[in-house]
Design a protein around this motif. Structure first.
Motif, PDB file in Angstrom:
ATOM      1  N   ARG A 220      52.300  30.660  43.361  1.00  0.00           N
ATOM      2  CA  ARG A 220      51.336  30.057  44.282  1.00  0.00           C
ATOM      3  C   ARG A 220      51.542  30.526  45.715  1.00  0.00           C
ATOM      4  NH1 ARG A 220      51.643  23.929  41.744  1.00  0.00           N
ATOM      5  NH2 ARG A 220      50.707  24.438  39.746  1.00  0.00           N
ATOM      6  N   VAL A 221      51.592  31.822  45.892  1.00  0.00           N
ATOM      7  CA  VAL A 221      51.779  32.406  47.215  1.00  0.00           C
ATOM      8  C   VAL A 221      50.412  32.765  47.802  1.00  0.00           C
ATOM      9  CG1 VAL A 221      52.957  34.173  48.553  1.00  0.00           C
ATOM     10  CG2 VAL A 221      53.980  33.352  46.423  1.00  0.00           C
ATOM     11  N   PRO A 222      50.009  32.169  48.932  1.00  0.00           N
ATOM     12  CA  PRO A 222      48.724  32.520  49.548  1.00  0.00           C
ATOM     13  C   PRO A 222      48.659  34.011  49.877  1.00  0.00           C
ATOM     14  CG  PRO A 222      49.613  30.511  50.524  1.00  0.00           C
ATOM     15  CD  PRO A 222      50.690  31.085  49.654  1.00  0.00           C
ATOM     16  N   HIS A 223      47.485  34.610  49.688  1.00  0.00           N
ATOM     17  CA  HIS A 223      47.338  36.052  49.881  1.00  0.00           C
ATOM     18  C   HIS A 223      47.768  36.494  51.273  1.00  0.00           C
ATOM     19  CE1 HIS A 223      45.324  37.059  46.088  1.00  0.00           C
ATOM     20  NE2 HIS A 223      44.705  35.889  46.188  1.00  0.00           N
ATOM     21  N   GLN A 224      47.441  35.681  52.285  1.00  0.00           N
ATOM     22  CA  GLN A 224      47.681  36.115  53.654  1.00  0.00           C
ATOM     23  C   GLN A 224      49.162  36.145  54.032  1.00  0.00           C
ATOM     24  OE1 GLN A 224      45.913  33.578  52.627  1.00  0.00           O
ATOM     25  NE2 GLN A 224      46.198  31.694  53.830  1.00  0.00           N
ATOM     26  N   VAL A 226      51.695  36.776  51.509  1.00  0.00           N
ATOM     27  CA  VAL A 226      52.454  37.309  50.373  1.00  0.00           C
ATOM     28  C   VAL A 226      53.602  38.181  50.849  1.00  0.00           C
ATOM     29  CG1 VAL A 226      52.355  38.924  48.454  1.00  0.00           C
ATOM     30  CG2 VAL A 226      50.625  37.169  48.656  1.00  0.00           C
ATOM     31  N   SER A 230      57.475  36.896  50.481  1.00  0.00           N
ATOM     32  CA  SER A 230      58.253  37.691  49.534  1.00  0.00           C
ATOM     33  C   SER A 230      59.459  38.327  50.216  1.00  0.00           C
ATOM     34  CB  SER A 230      57.370  38.768  48.908  1.00  0.00           C
ATOM     35  OG  SER A 230      58.102  39.526  47.979  1.00  0.00           O
ATOM     36  N   THR A 249      55.989  37.879  41.810  1.00  0.00           N
ATOM     37  CA  THR A 249      55.188  37.037  42.690  1.00  0.00           C
ATOM     38  C   THR A 249      53.832  36.780  42.043  1.00  0.00           C
ATOM     39  OG1 THR A 249      56.268  37.944  44.652  1.00  0.00           O
ATOM     40  CG2 THR A 249      54.163  36.822  44.979  1.00  0.00           C
ATOM     41  N   PRO A 251      50.164  35.129  42.915  1.00  0.00           N
ATOM     42  CA  PRO A 251      49.376  34.651  44.058  1.00  0.00           C
ATOM     43  C   PRO A 251      48.754  33.289  43.790  1.00  0.00           C
ATOM     44  CG  PRO A 251      48.150  36.309  42.840  1.00  0.00           C
ATOM     45  CD  PRO A 251      49.519  36.258  42.223  1.00  0.00           C
ATOM     46  N   GLU A 252      48.400  32.623  44.880  1.00  0.00           N
ATOM     47  CA  GLU A 252      47.689  31.360  44.772  1.00  0.00           C
ATOM     48  C   GLU A 252      46.242  31.645  44.375  1.00  0.00           C
ATOM     49  OE1 GLU A 252      47.706  27.291  47.316  1.00  0.00           O
ATOM     50  OE2 GLU A 252      47.089  29.094  48.409  1.00  0.00           O
ATOM     51  N   LEU A 253      45.825  31.060  43.265  1.00  0.00           N
ATOM     52  CA  LEU A 253      44.498  31.320  42.715  1.00  0.00           C
ATOM     53  C   LEU A 253      43.798  30.000  42.424  1.00  0.00           C
ATOM     54  CD1 LEU A 253      45.569  34.121  40.223  1.00  0.00           C
ATOM     55  CD2 LEU A 253      44.277  34.471  42.335  1.00  0.00           C
ATOM     56  N   ALA A 267      47.579  38.562  36.825  1.00  0.00           N
ATOM     57  CA  ALA A 267      48.516  37.836  37.684  1.00  0.00           C
ATOM     58  C   ALA A 267      49.894  37.713  37.045  1.00  0.00           C
ATOM     59  CB  ALA A 267      47.959  36.454  38.013  1.00  0.00           C
TER      60      ALA A 267
END
Length: 395
Positions: A220-224, A226, A230, A249, A251-253, A267
């Motif tokens: 659940r890592v926001p794209h902006q 990442v 990380s 990793t 991503p938050e989806l 993912a």
């Protein structure tokens, strides 16, 4: 390639060790007793649920236990790796009440019996909705293992969705730790919001201590953010001596927002590929299995002296407590003998009856008075000894 040298002598030694560890008791409330009891239970779980079964049957499928803290997305991750809902996911906590093991149909026989996790009751209903109640009336859901099969998983590896390691329900925490003890591979899941929390790092340090085969998932890592999250997580792992641990990793989806959907195959594809490689490549499989087994064996060098030390402390304390009892009663015994020799029984009413015998006192009356006097003397001595014991034990 790391291989296991499984000799009959090793299994015999582990069996004898297991019996002695199981026989260890730490009943006295000394400073190290709770830790000793926890270490004993953990070691028994590793011996019964992993090490001995693995050494006896090295050809059995690898077991990857997915663990982590509350709300990390473990169940969603497992469901997404499998490609369908096999484990309950959602916003309610705790979500995973009954652990779920998923394997390829060809591997079902390895897990339907009691080879690993023998204390858990097996429940298996093919393609059962994870929301359906599979338990018998009155059955404890924390002591049940649901076994599912899925063709989408490669043969040779099974996934186990464990309860939250920090669950508010104590039974869930205990079971989560027990399940991790049965793992060939630890899959530690944390989130972008909680990767610095104490619970996931406790698990990571434990895995490092046992040199277990470990992989981490930052979920659940926001794209902006990442790249930044990380990088920071990787720096923390390196600082903890875990820089070489495979890290993935996710991503938050939208599918992970409420924990109920399946993530896109892309993912989880890197993690799925890594797990499939461990199952299908003979060298990678042996490396994963042997590293975890050797790690547990090597850990015995420090864990057994610690247990032995705790046992010795219990024994020494028991000797001190026993000595306090014996000293108190020996002292009172000597005092009673001295008083008897000094004629202490012939006092009060007993002395009056002795002087009145036989004219104004029958033999029965004299005997009763002597018994009553002796009883009072003994009760007084026992009470005094008990008080000394109580004082010594409190100290």
């Amino acid at each position: 390639m790391v291989t296991l040298d499984v000799r009959p002598q090793l299994l015999d030694a582990l069996s004898a060790l297991r019996d002695r560890v199981a026989a260890a008791r730490f009943p006295l409330p000394l400073a190290g007793a709770p830790r000793a009891r926890a270490n004993r239970d953990e070691l028994l779980a590793q011996l019964d649920d992993y090490l001995v079964p693995r050494l006896k049957e090295p050809e059995a499928p690898l077991l990857a236990v997915v663990g982590g803290s509350t709300g990390a997305g473990k169940s969603t991750l497992v469901n997404s790796l499998v490609g369908r809902r096999v484990s309950e996911a959602g916003v309610l906590r705790p979500t995973t009440r009954t652990p779920v093991l998923v394997c390829h149909p060809e591997d079902h026989h390895w897990f339907s019996g009691m080879r690993v996790l023998p204390d858990l009751t097996r429940v298996w209903v093919p393609h059962q909705d994870p929301d359906d109640d599979l338990l018998l009336p009155g059955e404890n859901p924390s002591r049940v293992l649901r076994v599912e099969t899925a063709d989408s998983l490669p043969p040779g590896i099974a996934l186990l969705d464990a309860p939250d390691i920090d669950s508010l329900v104590a039974d869930n925490r205990v079971l989560a730790a027990e399940l991790l003890c049965a793992a060939d591979i630890w899959v530690m899941v944390t989130t972008a919001a909680r990767y610095a929390d104490a619970v996931p790092w406790h698990l990571l340090r434990t895995a490092k201590e046992y040199d277990a085969t470990l992989v981490t998932v930052l979920d659940r890592v926001p794209h902006q953010v990442v790249a930044e999250v990380s990088r920071q997580y990787g720096a923390l792992l390196t600082k903890a001596g875990l820089g070489d641990v495979p890290r993935f990793t996710v991503p938050e989806l939208p599918e992970s927002a409420w924990g109920g959907g399946l993530l896109p195959a892309s993912a989880v594809a890197p993690l799925r590929t890594w797990l499939a490689h461990r199952a299908q490549d003979l060298g990678a499989r042996h490396d994963a299995m042997a590293r975890t087994a050797h790690g547990i064996l090597d850990s015995l060098k420090s864990r057994m002296p610690e247990l032995a030390g705790a046992t010795a402390a219990q024994y020494a304390a028991a000797l001190r407590l026993t000595a306090a009892v014996e000293g108190a009663y020996d002292g009172e015994h000597a005092r009673v003998r001295g008083r008897l020799q000094a004629g202490a029984v012939l006092a009060g009413d007993a002395l009056k009856r002795w002087r009145a015998f036989p004219l104004d006192c029958t033999p029965e009356e004299l005997l009763d008075s002597l018994v009553e006097s002796l009883t009072a003397l003994l009760l007084c001595s026992v009470t005094a000894a008990d008080e000394r014991v109580d004082e010594a034990w409190r100290r």
